[in-house]
Design an enzyme around this catalytic site. Structure first.
Site, PDB file in Angstrom:
ATOM      1  N   GLU A 168      25.574  12.817  -7.333  1.00 39.43           N
ATOM      2  CA  GLU A 168      24.222  12.701  -6.564  1.00 39.43           C
ATOM      3  C   GLU A 168      23.089  12.351  -7.559  1.00 39.43           C
ATOM      4  O   GLU A 168      21.840  11.476  -7.165  1.00 39.43           O
ATOM      5  CB  GLU A 168      24.293  14.168  -6.248  1.00 39.43           C
ATOM      6  CG  GLU A 168      24.738  14.633  -5.431  1.00 39.43           C
ATOM      7  CD  GLU A 168      25.676  14.100  -4.240  1.00 39.43           C
ATOM      8  OE1 GLU A 168      24.068  13.295  -3.948  1.00 39.43           O
ATOM      9  OE2 GLU A 168      25.762  13.865  -3.785  1.00 39.43           O
ATOM     10  N   HIS A 179      23.136   8.629  -6.808  1.00 46.35           N
ATOM     11  CA  HIS A 179      21.797   7.843  -6.352  1.00 46.35           C
ATOM     12  C   HIS A 179      20.534   8.517  -6.104  1.00 46.35           C
ATOM     13  O   HIS A 179      19.839   7.300  -5.942  1.00 46.35           O
ATOM     14  CB  HIS A 179      22.194   9.181  -4.402  1.00 46.35           C
ATOM     15  CG  HIS A 179      24.074   9.201  -3.724  1.00 46.35           C
ATOM     16  ND1 HIS A 179      23.899   7.381  -4.064  1.00 46.35           N
ATOM     17  CD2 HIS A 179      24.705   9.786  -3.813  1.00 46.35           C
ATOM     18  CE1 HIS A 179      25.467   7.636  -2.828  1.00 46.35           C
ATOM     19  NE2 HIS A 179      25.639   8.842  -3.133  1.00 46.35           N
ATOM     20  N   HIS A 206      19.098   5.358  -8.037  1.00 50.72           N
ATOM     21  CA  HIS A 206      18.927   4.173  -6.634  1.00 50.72           C
ATOM     22  C   HIS A 206      17.300   4.252  -6.174  1.00 50.72           C
ATOM     23  O   HIS A 206      17.123   3.279  -5.846  1.00 50.72           O
ATOM     24  CB  HIS A 206      19.789   4.538  -6.371  1.00 50.72           C
ATOM     25  CG  HIS A 206      20.409   2.893  -4.977  1.00 50.72           C
ATOM     26  ND1 HIS A 206      21.515   3.101  -3.947  1.00 50.72           N
ATOM     27  CD2 HIS A 206      19.884   1.628  -5.278  1.00 50.72           C
ATOM     28  CE1 HIS A 206      21.456   1.751  -3.811  1.00 50.72           C
ATOM     29  NE2 HIS A 206      20.689   0.957  -4.558  1.00 50.72           N
TER      30      HIS A 206
HETATM   31 ZN   LIG Z   1      27.612  10.073  -2.010  1.00 49.61          ZN
END
Ligand SMILES: [Zn+2]
Length: 676
Positions: free
Chosen positions: A469, A472, A475
């Site tokens: 997580e 992500h 990102h």
């Molecule tokens: Zn994922």
């Protein structure tokens, strides 16, 4: 009375003023925000100027900002901190929102303006990012039939309506068949091998049905443990057959006609929109782009992994022969013997591992990895509003100490939070006309809470979840694009798991574990052999698992990448598709397609390959780091660029820019232990 959701947020970094927002603010905020968004769309349509990028594409991109702010706050709360009232509001606003987005998507005047810009895109001197936004806006309409004649539009609507009905029917049949079966056991010896918790659950299932003894069902929490632990082979076979015949029996719940019809309609729909097959239609908006690429990809992996799949099965076969004298292992034996061999060879107790993974230290470790890679820092802020006392808010700073993002973490389960783990945002990143908006990112998990005398200790899989997580989140936080809809995690579907799975790799590196994996009592760093054990366990049955994943991907492509009109028998067609991947004898009378919800009743049609695709990407990306040092500054800088660009560049181009070449399957094969 002022509605805080509709005001400018007068808070540090314009963060969400949670303490001022009451449940009763949401509905009126939605109503007003939708009204305002409609007016913004009307203004674009009624603009008397000739359509151009600014007055149409950019105007459309920036419309509805208030609505997306209200929506993201509300739906984040509905996932992480919900209650009856919020759920009721969700039911009320969901149809309002889909009506609004349909109105936009089907607005012919708006489409004509978008098309006017699209048709002259080569003459407009647009930069690459603008072209990408234009392309995305145009396809949003054209892929939904905006270019079709009235007659064909009508046809498309009829297909969509029939598809929607069939998909519901498919799901209901599969569910009805799941619920129709139960197996009541009254002979205690038939329970041999089952753990106590499974027996207890079966007992309560029996009581619910006013039965004696113990009852097992085809629901996964009952079925899976039974197949994994039950010693009685005949009963395993009985349950396996019941499970694999779902929606394939001669009764009203049979799904054979439904899957044939769904495949036909999807083809017809694709043809209507100008595509060869449904897979061509879906893959146009994926990194893989074409069905040929996907098929070659799956075939290549199969070639490299098939012998390892067979080897895994042989290992179980030999074992079953030696302890139970079984000469031909069958599908209903797999989970059972796989578990037995695992216990014998790879026994790994979570209790042994957990003391090394104290939540606070793991989080600190993730922050340090990000700092070493990307030069960013995390500063805990106590002056920023949050929606629950368990939430922490960090300000993220770049290498120069400039503000980069806000980062919310919400780790513990509670009533009102759904299960699982996810990354989300309260606002995204954009940089339009010199106005930079930095993102507010959040991760939500369900980890074990600390007690009076023990801190929160994570299992190893929770550690990798946290890094996943966090990947992500990076990102999102590093995003540096112009347009929000192409920023951060707004990337193509088979590319979005790259940053998250990439970060998981760090959890196995001694250099990283030294940072955070210390015993919470003794301070001793986790022993290397324990990590080796974790690695070995994670590769156990990898050959079998890989071939199994590939078989689903190939079946998906057989249904959607070929002309389904040639199919006479669902059974024969599936058997042909599975043939290259078989590592066990086929079982007559069973069928997977008729209950394959992922592709017939969910969003995964022509997309099942992406599980393996993402693994190839993350293994290939991480191998580049491994070759050069996992904190190599030049490699890290290139990866940072990939993260910063989000969806503003074609993912394959972006990847090649980072890696110097296209992704290769080799690194994944190496990680799986299939090559040296
Ligand atoms: Zn994922």
């Amino acid at each position: 009375m002022e509605n805080p959701l509709l005001q400018k947020f007068d808070t540090p970094f314009e963060s969400v003023p949670f303490s001022q927002i009451k449940n009763e603010h949401y509905l009126p905020a939605f109503q007003i925000a939708i009204e305002n968004a409609k007016q913004e769309i009307d203004a674009i349509c009624q603009n008397s100027e000739t359509p151009n990028f600014e007055n149409t594409i950019l105007a459309l991109e920036t419309s509805g900002e208030q609505l997306s702010r209200v929506s993201s706050i509300f739906f984040n709360m509905n996932s992480a901190e919900t209650n009856d009232e919020i759920q009721k509001i969700a039911q009320e606003v969901s149809p309002m929102l889909s009506e609004f987005s349909n109105d936009v998507r089907l607005n012919p005047v708006l489409f004509q303006r978008v098309k006017a810009v699209y048709d002259q895109k080569d003459k407009l001197n647009l930069n690459a990012e603008q072209l990408r936004l234009l392309d995305k806006s145009y396809k949003n309409f054209s892929r939904n039939g905006a270019n079709l004649s009235e007659e064909k539009k009508e046809k498309l609507r009829a297909i969509d309506k029939e598809l929607a009905g069939l998909s519901v029917q498919f799901g209901q049949n599969a569910l009805a068949e799941t619920n129709a079966y139960s197996k009541n056991i009254t002979n205690k010896s038939d329970l041999r091998g089952l753990p106590d918790y499974v027996i207890a659950e079966a007992k309560s299932q029996a009581e619910k049905r006013n039965q004696q003894g113990w009852t097992f069902t085809l629901q996964i929490p009952s079925y899976l443990p039974f197949m994994t632990y039950a010693e009685n082979r005949d009963l395993r076979k009985e349950l396996y057959m019941a499970y694999s015949k779902k929606a394939f029996q001669d009764n009203e719940y049979n799904n054979e006609k439904n899957v044939m019809r769904i495949a036909e309609l999807r083809l017809e729909r694709a043809n209507l929109l100008g595509y060869n097959t449904h897979a061509d239609f879906v893959l146009e908006e994926r990194m893989a782009k074409t069905p040929e690429t996907v098929k070659d990809f799956l075939d290549d992996l199969l070639k490299k992994s098939k012998s390892f799949g067979l080897k895994d099965v042989q290992l179980l076969q030999d074992y079953a022969q030696s302890i139970d004298g079984i000469s031909q292992l069958e599908r209903w034996d797999h989970a059972y013997y796989a578990e037995k061999v695992k216990q014998e060879k790879f026994s790994l107790s979570e209790d042994e591992l957990k003391p090394y993974f104290q939540l606070d230290k793991v989080v600190g470790g993730a922050f340090q990895v990000a700092e070493k890679l990307f030069g960013i820092q995390f500063k805990l802020r106590n002056d920023i509003d949050k929606y629950h006392e368990d939430v922490n808010v960090y300000e993220v700073l770049d290498e120069k100490g400039n503000h980069l993002a806000l980062f919310y973490t919400d780790f513990f389960p509670r009533e009102g939070k759904r299960s699982g783990a996810w990354m989300t945002d309260f606002r995204g990143q954009s940089n339009i006309n010199g106005k930079m908006q930095r993102p507010h990112i959040s991760i939500v998990c369900n980890f074990t809470k600390p007690t009076a005398d023990t801190p929160s200790l994570l299992t190893f899989s929770e550690v990798t979840t946290l890094f996943h997580e966090f990947g992500h989140a990076l990102h999102g936080m590093l995003a540096n694009s112009t347009y929000e809809s192409l920023s951060g995690t707004n990337v193509l579907y088979d590319f979005v798991e790259l940053p998250s799975q990439f970060m998981e790799n760090f959890c196995y590196e001694p250099e990283v574990l030294e940072i955070f994996a210390q015993h919470y009592k003794t301070g001793e760093t986790i022993p290397q052999e324990l990590i080796q054990k974790v690695r070995n366990a994670s590769n156990y049955m990898e050959g079998y698992q890989t071939v199994r994943q590939l078989s689903f991907g190939l079946l998906d492509m057989a249904w959607h990448g070929e002309n389904p009109l040639k199919i006479n028998s669902v059974e024969t067609y599936e058997n042909q598709a599975f043939e290259p991947t078989n590592v066990y004898p086929s079982v007559i009378g069973t069928n997977m397609s008729v209950s394959f919800s992922h592709i017939f009743n969910g969003g995964y049609s022509s997309g099942y390959y992406s599980y393996k695709w993402s693994e190839v990407l993350d293994a290939d990306a991480f191998s580049y780091f491994k070759e050069n040092g996992i904190f190599n500054p030049e490699v890290a800088k290139k990866f940072k660029t990939l993260l910063e660009k989000g969806g503003s560049v074609d993912p394959m181009d972006l990847y090649v820019e980072f890696r110097g070449q296209k992704p290769s399957n080799d690194a994944l094969m190496k990680r799986a232990g299939f090559v040296d």
